[in-house]
Design an enzyme around this catalytic site. Structure first.
Site, PDB file in Angstrom:
ATOM      1  N   HIS A   1      -9.823   2.686   1.301  1.00 27.25           N
ATOM      2  CA  HIS A   1      -8.389   2.471   1.120  1.00 27.25           C
ATOM      3  C   HIS A   1      -8.105   2.077  -0.321  1.00 27.25           C
ATOM      4  O   HIS A   1      -8.452   0.979  -0.764  1.00 27.25           O
ATOM      5  CB  HIS A   1      -7.906   1.382   2.080  1.00 27.25           C
TER       6      HIS A   1
ATOM      7  N   CYS B   1       0.800  -1.229   0.000  1.00 30.13           N
ATOM      8  CA  CYS B   1       0.000   0.000   0.000  1.00 30.13           C
ATOM      9  C   CYS B   1       0.832   1.277   0.000  1.00 30.13           C
ATOM     10  O   CYS B   1       0.269   2.374   0.029  1.00 30.13           O
ATOM     11  CB  CYS B   1      -0.974  -0.007   1.175  1.00 30.13           C
TER      12      CYS B   1
ATOM     13  N   HIS C   1      -1.999   8.424   6.182  1.00 30.21           N
ATOM     14  CA  HIS C   1      -2.256   7.117   5.575  1.00 30.21           C
ATOM     15  C   HIS C   1      -3.468   6.440   6.202  1.00 30.21           C
ATOM     16  O   HIS C   1      -4.142   5.641   5.545  1.00 30.21           O
ATOM     17  CB  HIS C   1      -1.028   6.212   5.750  1.00 30.21           C
TER      18      HIS C   1
ATOM     19  N   LYS D   1      -9.083   8.703   3.211  1.00 31.29           N
ATOM     20  CA  LYS D   1      -9.693   7.373   3.100  1.00 31.29           C
ATOM     21  C   LYS D   1     -11.047   7.326   3.800  1.00 31.29           C
ATOM     22  O   LYS D   1     -11.826   6.410   3.563  1.00 31.29           O
ATOM     23  CB  LYS D   1      -8.741   6.316   3.662  1.00 31.29           C
TER      24      LYS D   1
ATOM     25  N   GLU E   1       0.128   4.948  13.463  1.00 30.39           N
ATOM     26  CA  GLU E   1       0.433   6.188  12.745  1.00 30.39           C
ATOM     27  C   GLU E   1       0.298   7.395  13.658  1.00 30.39           C
ATOM     28  O   GLU E   1       1.131   8.314  13.609  1.00 30.39           O
ATOM     29  CB  GLU E   1      -0.471   6.367  11.522  1.00 30.39           C
TER      30      GLU E   1
ATOM     31  N   PHE F   1       1.946  -3.384   3.954  1.00 30.01           N
ATOM     32  CA  PHE F   1       2.323  -4.669   4.532  1.00 30.01           C
ATOM     33  C   PHE F   1       3.833  -4.875   4.401  1.00 30.01           C
ATOM     34  O   PHE F   1       4.453  -4.477   3.416  1.00 30.01           O
ATOM     35  CB  PHE F   1       1.617  -5.810   3.804  1.00 30.01           C
TER      36      PHE F   1
END
Length: 422
Positions: free
Chosen positions: A350, A178, A315, A345, A326, A409
């Site tokens: 996402h 991502c 993010h 988002k 985050e 990831f």
């Protein structure tokens, strides 16, 4: 004598020889397929998330998804040209075409060895399924369509765009979960800054079909708040219960600043710096320091202090662990003085592989239109996210210095610092 850390920072400043201008943007997302529609949705805090009845019938835990509207794949290219392109590659071409039109580049400025392509993309699911289904149904490989071999490759976006646009410089797809889109924009900026290319077409693409999402759904990472699709994605909110998948494509034209200015291009913004890091810890759980290191390096590379940033495009995907990590990383850099923060988002879901590039496109739109989009659905802060300056409503002020975060990831992180003239 310099320490290793000081030498790296010094080299980054000295190595960033050319300024990098943003001269074109394009987008196909669940907020719209043209810049004005997307700008309107961002300003009004309108969600593009829906319930997909087919996913519900198939047995998905969560049938929620972002839904691309107003995009007709059949109108983009000829049938022969579309043969080697899945939907998300067509959307990438459409977004790139928007960006190039806005940049005002003529064919000679595109079709040369100084113009390159980098897109972020980490999968191409449908073609692999279709070729296996075709073999099982027809009983021999020679009846599988020739276009599927190209559509099934992760690099299908850049190989097709390279052929269609006839660029002759850099041409590759970057795969890093991502953060793919963020790294693609950053690496494109690096190539220009270091004098390797004069202009780059870059961005990210993500397929939005259910086939690519069923294994993600099996992880239980998606929101199950299906009674309120528009309120399902709640980044940083204490009641967040998972992300909502989405997709489409985003594209930017980056140019050497002096060359763009010399040809009379409208400068939409500037990429001041790009930094990256990796957690080196866990496949799916982000660390409390990895993203912080990337943010600090990006600020250092831009020659800015944390207090110089007036907007942070987060993010945050609306997962309990991810948003917490985050938030802690942000506080580690900004302490009590965080800038305005929103995770878009909350409206888009996402966008996975494209999300890092989309954030740059959305930031350019906001800067051009004079506002900061809200983090909708943020109603109940927790003990950590409550320390962030979340924009719960539209802020009617154009951002000047923007920090864009993306993570993926495997603990891969990308951060970009952008500057917009006031």
């Amino acid at each position: 004598m310099f320490s290793c850390g000081v030498r790296r920072r010094h080299w980054f400043r000295e190595g960033f020889m050319h300024r990098v201008a943003i001269t074109g943007i394009g987008i196909v997302s669940c907020l719209g397929s043209d810049l004005e529609s997307v700008a309107h949705a961002l300003r009004k805090g309108q969600s593009g998330i829906v319930v997909d009845e087919q996913r519900r019938q198939l047995g998905f835990r969560s049938p929620l998804t972002g839904q691309v509207r107003g995009f007709d794949a059949g109108s983009v290219l000829s049938r022969k040209q579309r043969k080697t392109m899945p939907d998300f590659a067509l959307q990438a071409y459409y977004a790139a075409d928007q960006a190039l039109a806005l940049a005002g580049l003529c064919p000679d400025e595109i079709q040369n060895e100084e113009t390159g392509l980098i897109f972020g993309c980490d999968s191409s699911c449908m073609a692999a399924i279709e070729q296996v289904d075709s073999l099982r149904a027809k009983g021999e490989t020679k009846l599988i369509g020739s276009g599927l071999v190209f559509r099934s490759m992760t690099s299908c976006v850049t190989m097709n765009l390279n052929t269609l646009l006839q660029t002759r410089g850099a041409c590759w797809t970057l795969s890093s979960a991502c953060s793919s889109g963020g790294h693609a924009v950053g690496q494109a900026a690096d190539l220009i800054a270091l004098g390797r290319q004069e202009r780059m077409i870059c961005g990210g693409a993500q397929e939005i079909n259910w086939q690519s999402m069923c294994s993600f759904d099996a992880l239980g990472a998606f929101s199950t708040r299906i009674d309120e699709p528009h309120a399902a994605c709640r980044p940083f909110d204490a009641d967040r219960d998972g992300l909502v998948p989405s997709g489409g494509a985003s594209a930017l034209v980056l140019e050497r600043f002096d060359l763009a200015k010399a040809r009379g291009a409208k400068i939409l913004g500037e990429v001041l710096s790009y930094a990256f890091s990796s957690d080196g810890q866990n496949l799916s759980v982000p660390s409390r320091v990895g993203l912080q290191r990337a943010m600090s390096k990006a600020l250092d590379g831009a020659g800015l202090k944390p207090s110089d940033i007036d907007y942070l495009c987060a993010h945050a995907t609306s997962t309990p662990a991810g948003d917490l990590a985050e938030a802690e990383n942000i506080l580690g850099v900004f302490d009590k003085g965080t800038p305005w923060i929103s995770s878009l988002k909350s409206m888009t879901g996402h966008e996975l592989w494209m999300s890092g590039a989309s954030q740059v496109v959305y930031s350019v739109i906001m800067a051009q239109k004079g506002f900061i989009a809200p983090n909708i659905n943020f109603r109940n802060p927790d003990s950590v996210t409550g320390r962030l300056r979340i924009a719960v409503e539209t802020v009617n002020k154009a951002p000047e210095h923007v920090l864009c975060n993306s993570a993926g990831f495997g603990g891969t992180n990308a951060c970009l610092v952008l500057r917009f003239a006031q």
